[in-house]
Design a protein around this motif. Structure first.
Motif, mmCIF file in Angstrom:
data_model
loop_
_atom_site.group_PDB
_atom_site.id
_atom_site.type_symbol
_atom_site.label_atom_id
_atom_site.label_comp_id
_atom_site.label_asym_id
_atom_site.label_seq_id
_atom_site.Cartn_x
_atom_site.Cartn_y
_atom_site.Cartn_z
ATOM 1 N N GLY A 78 0.749 -1.239 0.041
ATOM 2 C CA GLY A 78 0.035 0.142 -0.002
ATOM 3 C C GLY A 78 0.792 1.348 -0.041
ATOM 4 N N PHE A 79 2.075 1.232 -0.095
ATOM 5 C CA PHE A 79 2.922 2.534 -0.388
ATOM 6 C C PHE A 79 4.127 1.963 -1.130
ATOM 7 C CE2 PHE A 79 4.038 0.682 3.849
ATOM 8 C CZ PHE A 79 5.184 0.274 3.893
ATOM 9 N N GLU A 80 4.986 3.152 -1.610
ATOM 10 C CA GLU A 80 6.173 2.802 -2.407
ATOM 11 C C GLU A 80 7.209 2.904 -1.402
ATOM 12 O OE1 GLU A 80 7.401 2.957 -5.723
ATOM 13 O OE2 GLU A 80 5.572 2.090 -6.092
ATOM 14 N N LEU A 81 8.236 1.946 -1.739
ATOM 15 C CA LEU A 81 9.587 2.053 -0.857
ATOM 16 C C LEU A 81 10.082 3.298 -1.233
ATOM 17 C CD1 LEU A 81 10.747 -1.435 -1.304
ATOM 18 C CD2 LEU A 81 9.535 -0.362 0.479
ATOM 19 N N ALA B 55 16.055 5.206 -0.378
ATOM 20 C CA ALA B 55 16.957 4.747 0.803
ATOM 21 C C ALA B 55 16.541 3.504 1.020
ATOM 22 C CB ALA B 55 16.847 5.571 1.931
ATOM 23 N N GLN B 56 15.403 2.832 1.146
ATOM 24 C CA GLN B 56 14.625 1.462 1.270
ATOM 25 C C GLN B 56 15.355 0.729 0.255
ATOM 26 O OE1 GLN B 56 10.660 2.497 2.177
ATOM 27 N NE2 GLN B 56 10.478 1.508 4.140
ATOM 28 N N LYS B 57 15.019 1.180 -0.970
ATOM 29 C CA LYS B 57 15.480 0.260 -2.114
ATOM 30 C C LYS B 57 16.746 0.014 -2.130
ATOM 31 C CE LYS B 57 11.584 1.605 -5.144
ATOM 32 N NZ LYS B 57 11.193 2.638 -5.963
ATOM 33 N N VAL C 280 13.794 6.799 13.793
ATOM 34 C CA VAL C 280 12.751 6.148 14.116
ATOM 35 C C VAL C 280 11.642 6.444 12.770
ATOM 36 C CG1 VAL C 280 10.801 6.469 15.777
ATOM 37 C CG2 VAL C 280 13.028 6.807 16.475
ATOM 38 N N GLY C 281 10.991 5.459 12.571
ATOM 39 C CA GLY C 281 9.832 5.659 11.637
ATOM 40 C C GLY C 281 10.218 5.782 10.006
ATOM 41 N N SER C 282 11.615 5.296 9.872
ATOM 42 C CA SER C 282 12.236 5.328 8.509
ATOM 43 C C SER C 282 11.765 3.909 7.731
ATOM 44 C CB SER C 282 13.635 5.511 8.495
ATOM 45 O OG SER C 282 14.345 4.539 9.255
ATOM 46 N N GLY C 283 11.170 3.205 8.340
ATOM 47 C CA GLY C 283 10.866 2.186 7.672
ATOM 48 C C GLY C 283 11.842 0.846 7.634
ATOM 49 N N LYS C 284 12.288 0.502 8.578
ATOM 50 C CA LYS C 284 13.149 -0.639 8.929
ATOM 51 C C LYS C 284 12.616 -1.822 8.706
ATOM 52 C CE LYS C 284 15.074 0.942 12.608
ATOM 53 N NZ LYS C 284 14.362 2.302 12.775
ATOM 54 N N THR C 285 11.432 -2.020 9.230
ATOM 55 C CA THR C 285 10.673 -3.284 9.308
ATOM 56 C C THR C 285 10.501 -3.795 7.823
ATOM 57 O OG1 THR C 285 9.666 -2.280 11.218
ATOM 58 C CG2 THR C 285 8.683 -4.677 10.611
ATOM 59 N N VAL C 286 10.050 -3.072 6.990
ATOM 60 C CA VAL C 286 9.415 -3.543 5.790
ATOM 61 C C VAL C 286 10.975 -4.336 5.223
ATOM 62 C CG1 VAL C 286 9.790 -1.437 4.349
ATOM 63 C CG2 VAL C 286 8.347 -3.638 3.648
ATOM 64 N N GLY D 12 5.665 12.495 2.823
ATOM 65 C CA GLY D 12 4.071 12.859 3.552
ATOM 66 C C GLY D 12 4.438 13.156 5.124
ATOM 67 N N ARG D 13 5.503 12.809 5.603
ATOM 68 C CA ARG D 13 5.741 12.695 7.227
ATOM 69 C C ARG D 13 5.824 14.287 7.452
ATOM 70 N NH1 ARG D 13 7.769 7.758 8.908
ATOM 71 N NH2 ARG D 13 6.078 6.374 8.235
ATOM 72 N N LYS D 14 5.189 14.641 8.346
ATOM 73 C CA LYS D 14 5.276 16.152 8.740
ATOM 74 C C LYS D 14 6.022 16.217 10.082
ATOM 75 C CE LYS D 14 1.149 17.540 6.428
ATOM 76 N NZ LYS D 14 0.403 16.176 6.319
ATOM 77 N N VAL E 196 6.122 0.809 18.545
ATOM 78 C CA VAL E 196 4.494 0.782 18.651
ATOM 79 C C VAL E 196 4.175 1.841 17.144
ATOM 80 C CG1 VAL E 196 2.557 1.785 19.632
ATOM 81 C CG2 VAL E 196 4.184 0.381 20.943
ATOM 82 N N ASP E 197 3.479 1.382 16.478
ATOM 83 C CA ASP E 197 3.030 1.957 15.375
ATOM 84 C C ASP E 197 1.376 2.285 15.040
ATOM 85 O OD1 ASP E 197 3.589 3.336 12.746
ATOM 86 O OD2 ASP E 197 3.276 1.205 11.811
ATOM 87 N N VAL E 198 0.753 3.466 15.367
ATOM 88 C CA VAL E 198 -0.324 3.761 15.078
ATOM 89 C C VAL E 198 -0.450 5.161 14.451
ATOM 90 C CG1 VAL E 198 -2.720 4.188 16.263
ATOM 91 C CG2 VAL E 198 -1.200 2.635 17.313
ATOM 92 N N GLY F 186 3.412 11.629 14.380
ATOM 93 C CA GLY F 186 3.740 12.044 13.173
ATOM 94 C C GLY F 186 3.989 10.986 12.142
ATOM 95 N N ARG F 187 3.256 9.728 12.243
ATOM 96 C CA ARG F 187 3.303 8.736 11.278
ATOM 97 C C ARG F 187 2.244 8.860 10.429
ATOM 98 N NH1 ARG F 187 6.128 3.800 13.465
ATOM 99 N NH2 ARG F 187 7.888 4.947 14.106
ATOM 100 N N GLY F 188 1.175 9.533 10.603
ATOM 101 C CA GLY F 188 0.059 9.650 9.468
ATOM 102 C C GLY F 188 -0.024 10.909 8.972
HETATM 103 P P1 ADP Z 1 11.208 2.213 12.057
HETATM 104 O O1 ADP Z 1 12.353 2.264 11.294
HETATM 105 O O2 ADP Z 1 11.033 2.915 13.037
HETATM 106 O O3 ADP Z 1 11.165 0.436 12.777
HETATM 107 P P2 ADP Z 1 8.649 1.095 10.932
HETATM 108 O O4 ADP Z 1 9.289 -0.062 10.101
HETATM 109 O O5 ADP Z 1 8.023 0.799 11.912
HETATM 110 O O6 ADP Z 1 9.706 2.156 11.301
HETATM 111 O O7 ADP Z 1 7.778 1.936 9.775
HETATM 112 C C1 ADP Z 1 7.118 2.958 10.465
HETATM 113 C C2 ADP Z 1 5.586 3.105 9.565
HETATM 114 O O8 ADP Z 1 6.157 3.464 8.327
HETATM 115 C C3 ADP Z 1 4.978 1.821 9.378
HETATM 116 O O9 ADP Z 1 3.735 2.050 9.473
HETATM 117 C C4 ADP Z 1 5.465 1.411 7.887
HETATM 118 O O10 ADP Z 1 4.411 0.694 7.573
HETATM 119 C C5 ADP Z 1 5.297 2.799 7.309
HETATM 120 N N1 ADP Z 1 6.303 2.612 6.100
HETATM 121 C C6 ADP Z 1 7.301 2.026 6.067
HETATM 122 N N2 ADP Z 1 7.935 2.379 4.764
HETATM 123 C C7 ADP Z 1 7.080 3.456 4.119
HETATM 124 C C8 ADP Z 1 7.062 4.068 3.050
HETATM 125 N N3 ADP Z 1 8.016 4.046 2.054
HETATM 126 N N4 ADP Z 1 6.164 4.946 2.607
HETATM 127 C C9 ADP Z 1 5.129 4.944 3.604
HETATM 128 N N5 ADP Z 1 5.124 4.397 4.794
HETATM 129 C C10 ADP Z 1 5.975 3.497 4.935
#
Ligand code: ADP
Ligand code: MG
Length: 698
Positions: free
Chosen positions: A273-276, A279-281, A305-311, A460-462, A562-564, A591-593
């Motif tokens: 549901g989002f583009e990487l 940096a993630q790629k 924090v919130g940079s998207g490491k989990t994916v 889109g993060r503010k 935690v991610d809400v 600041g995640r939404g």
């Molecule tokens: P952290 O690096 O702090 O572990 P997370 O992996 O938990 O961060 O990611 C934080 C939030 O951002 C999650 O809800 C995740 O699904 C979302 N997210 C990750 N990558 C992207 C992206 N490329 N675009 C939009 N949202 C993303």
């Protein structure tokens, strides 16, 4: 032989030193001191300037000073706890000394009319100046006592071992060094000491233990003296080579190359549901490249924090599963591990992979079933440090993912890698950390690891608007929460208590939750803390995630992971007591939404200087790297890495903030030593890390 020396034993036995009997010897050994040589490396933690007497009338609150005077009054005051209170005057002013721990004879010693000299912290009390537990010395009537002519070293110690003992012991060791009976080998390459104009090892050690009267006191106190640089260099070099050696040894082992493409990858990316981000790629490609090698990957993944490491971790896991190997994912807290479990289950179940869960709270039949699943090859296993413990055995562990590495020691991570029955093959390792580590620190703490950085936040993060508000305006803050909730937002209210037990934290959070619930009608308030059962916690978190709860009162258990996204307001209580890194982590929960988010740092006035600086930095920036650099400056490296408990990065002389300029010259020297002088490397590690390096050799 007819003459038995009083203190027998080998020539370098500690018991040969004056004043050392078997009892002191065994205490010293517990501190890692086995011979006089080790005493030379037991270095002063700091210095005290007892070279000047300050008239009591000009003592400044907040200073540490040497002063003397006559006792005007002394009494035992009974309060909640009895204390000995002594009032001293020197004609220029008056100061009150307070002793909360004292013996009966001290009351006699410190009676009216006696003159004493004191050294201690001066503060402003209710009735003027005070000093709590100063060290003191009684003065002989009518006789002057000279002040020290040089800085007084203060040694790190444990209870019951006084500074005088350390002075006595180091005096003797220094004497042995000077008369040549104790030899010190130079381990730094000559070219390095020469280029950097550093003193010899012996000179440096002598200077640091016993600075001469002419010493540059300011430089010494600030740890900025060439003698300190010399030792700091050596210590940093020792840490660097020890970590490198560890990682090199690992890398030299064999690993399964994960060369099969993951069939599900494209589908997986699509359903995200989002583009990487770019940096993630990039980081995903770096990891993919490592995973096809026949040596174990050892990669550190930094990302704020919130940079998207989990994916990123999920894609690595997907690949390893596709190659028929197991993946272990470990997180330091139950809550964070549960968060991973939730996310991975959502992502992997549709692909036919059901993650297995293990934490110390999983017991009985459930535990047996989990262990059996792990043992028989379950693809993805998620849990806490319980995964590192005995009884856990993987059949074919291909990848270990450690989140928030700094909470674990290196040896813990390697213990997990060791849990595979596939003895010939080492698992690949991906180490993730959200605490942005300043480069200088990374060069030492993680020497020898490959590093990937996610240096871009999802679009889109503010930025989170951050304000500091005094607790006196608490009711305004509560109204603000009400307003946010009525507009459809969700809020966190974080209760923080430092150095208290889980139980007390939970109690405090309960009190706050009921206070808020009674003030906020029509708002669903819930509580989450570390003492709750996993299922209960999970239930609350799921309801918060689903929007059924609007205000979540929590202890710092929510610090990581935690991610809400709909949560857009966070209140942090007692913010003045938390460190920068922790505040940054907490704030990262909002600041995640798509909504504009804010963070309120609620503090109890008056604010101390350091606390004010910390809150200021947070108000000004949300850049994790900047915050980490500042944190390092304000607190020191052990704290930044959160390794106080694991004891992984404890320096004796080096200070990563102050010695940052030295770090640059380390890697080339480390390389050359490792390549050409492995025996020097052994000695360096033994000298500076000693017993703590046992795992390095394993
Ligand atoms: P952290 O690096 O702090 O572990 P997370 O992996 O938990 O961060 O990611 C934080 C939030 O951002 C999650 O809800 C995740 O699904 C979302 N997210 C990750 N990558 C992207 C992206 N490329 N675009 C939009 N949202 C993303
Ligand atoms: Mg994370």
């Amino acid at each position: 032989m007819n003459k038995q020396p009083e203190n027998a034993g080998p020539p370098d036995a500690l018991t040969r030193l004056r004043g050392v009997g078997p009892q002191l010897e065994s205490r010293l050994k517990n501190l890692g001191i086995h011979a006089p040589r080790d005493l030379l490396f037991h270095l002063p933690l700091r210095y005290e300037d007892r070279t000047r007497l300050t008239p009591i009338g000009v003592l400044q609150p907040g200073s540490r000073a040497l002063f003397e005077g006559e006792i005007e009054h002394s009494a035992i005051v009974r309060g909640r706890r009895a204390s000995l209170v002594v009032v001293v005057s020197d004609g220029t002013g008056r100061i009150t000394l307070r002793f909360f721990h004292f013996r009966a004879h001290q009351k006699q010693q410190l009676s009216r009319g006696v003159r004493i000299r004191c050294f201690g912290d001066v503060r402003a009390g209710y009735q003027g100046l005070e000093s709590v537990h100063p060290s003191y010395q009684r003065l002989k009537p009518g006789r002057d006592l000279p002040v020290a002519d040089r800085l007084t070293p203060v040694y790190p110690t444990t209870e019951g071992l006084g500074q005088n003992t350390w002075i006595n012991l180091t005096d003797q060791a220094l004497q042995q060094m000077k008369d040549g009976s104790l030899e010190l080998e130079e381990l730094l390459p000559g070219a390095m000491t020469k280029n950097m104009r550093l003193p010899s090892l012996g000179e440096a050690i002598d200077y640091i233990h016993r600075p001469p009267p002419s010493a540059d006191t300011e430089a010494l106190i600030n740890r900025n003296h060439p003698a300190q640089h010399r030792l700091a260099m050596e210590e940093l070099l020792a840490h660097n080579v020890s970590m490198q050696r560890l990682h090199r040894a690992q890398r030299a082992l064999d690993a399964h190359p994960m060369s099969k493409q993951a069939a599900h990858e494209a589908g997986f990316l699509k359903q995200l549901g989002f583009e990487l981000t770019g940096a993630q790629k990039r980081v995903i490609a770096e990891i993919a490249h490592d995973l096809v090698q026949s040596h174990p990957m050892q990669r550190l993944l930094h990302g704020d924090v919130g940079s998207g490491k989990t994916v990123v971790a999920a894609l690595a896991a997907l690949k390893v599963c596709a190659n028929g190997h197991q993946v272990a994912i470990v997180a330091p807290t139950e809550l964070l591990a549960e968060q991973h479990l939730r996310v991975f289950t959502q992502w992997f179940e549709p692909l036919g992979i059901e993650p297995v869960w293990l934490s110390s709270k999983v017991t009985g039949k459930t535990r047996a079933a989990a262990l059996e699943a792990i043992n028989s090859g379950a693809g993805i296993v998620i849990g806490t440090h319980a995964l590192m413990q005995e009884g856990v055995s993987f059949s074919k562990l291909g990848l270990v993912i450690v989140d928030e590495q700094h909470r674990f020691g290196v040896h813990q991570r390697l213990a997990l890698v060791d849990k595979s029955r596939d003895r010939q093959m080492q698992a690949h390792q991906l180490i993730m950390t959200a605490t942005p580590i300043p480069r200088t620190l990374a060069m030492t703490a993680y020497a020898g690891l490959e590093v990937s950085v996610i240096d871009e936040l999802p679009s889109g993060r503010k930025p989170v608007k951050t304000v500091a508000v005094s607790n006196e305006r608490r009711s305004e803050v509560v109204r603000r929460v009400a307003a946010a909730c009525s507009e459809g937002s969700q809020c966190y209210w974080v209760c923080t208590l430092i150095e208290e037990s889980d139980a007390i934290q939970a109690q405090a959070a309960e009190a706050v939750a009921s206070e808020l619930a009674s003030q906020l009608n029509n708002i669903e308030v819930a509580l989450v803390h570390g003492r709750m059962k996993a299922a209960q916690k999970q239930d609350v978190m799921a309801r918060f995630q689903g929007g059924g709860i609007q205000l979540l009162v929590a202890t710092t258990v929510i610090e990581v992971g935690v991610d809400v996204p709909n949560a857009s307001l966070m209140i942090i209580e007692n913010a003045e007591r938390l460190g920068l890194a922790q505040l940054h982590q907490l704030r990262g929960r909002v600041g995640r939404g798509s909504k504009r988010s804010s963070c309120v740092l609620l503090y109890n006035p008056p604010l101390g200087e350091l606390a004010r600086q910390r809150l200021d930095i947070l108000r000004r920036t949300s850049d994790g790297f900047k915050i980490a650099e500042k944190d390092l400056e304000l607190r020191g490296p052990g704290e930044v890495l959160g390794t106080r408990q694991t004891g992984m990065m404890q320096f004796r002389v080096a200070d990563l903030a102050r010695d940052a300029h030295l770090l640059r010259s380390i890697p080339p020297v480390a390389d050359s030593l490792l390549r050409h002088h492995p025996e020097q490397v052994d000695k360096l590690i033994q000298r500076w890390i000693g017993d703590a390096a046992r795992y390095v050799a394993a």
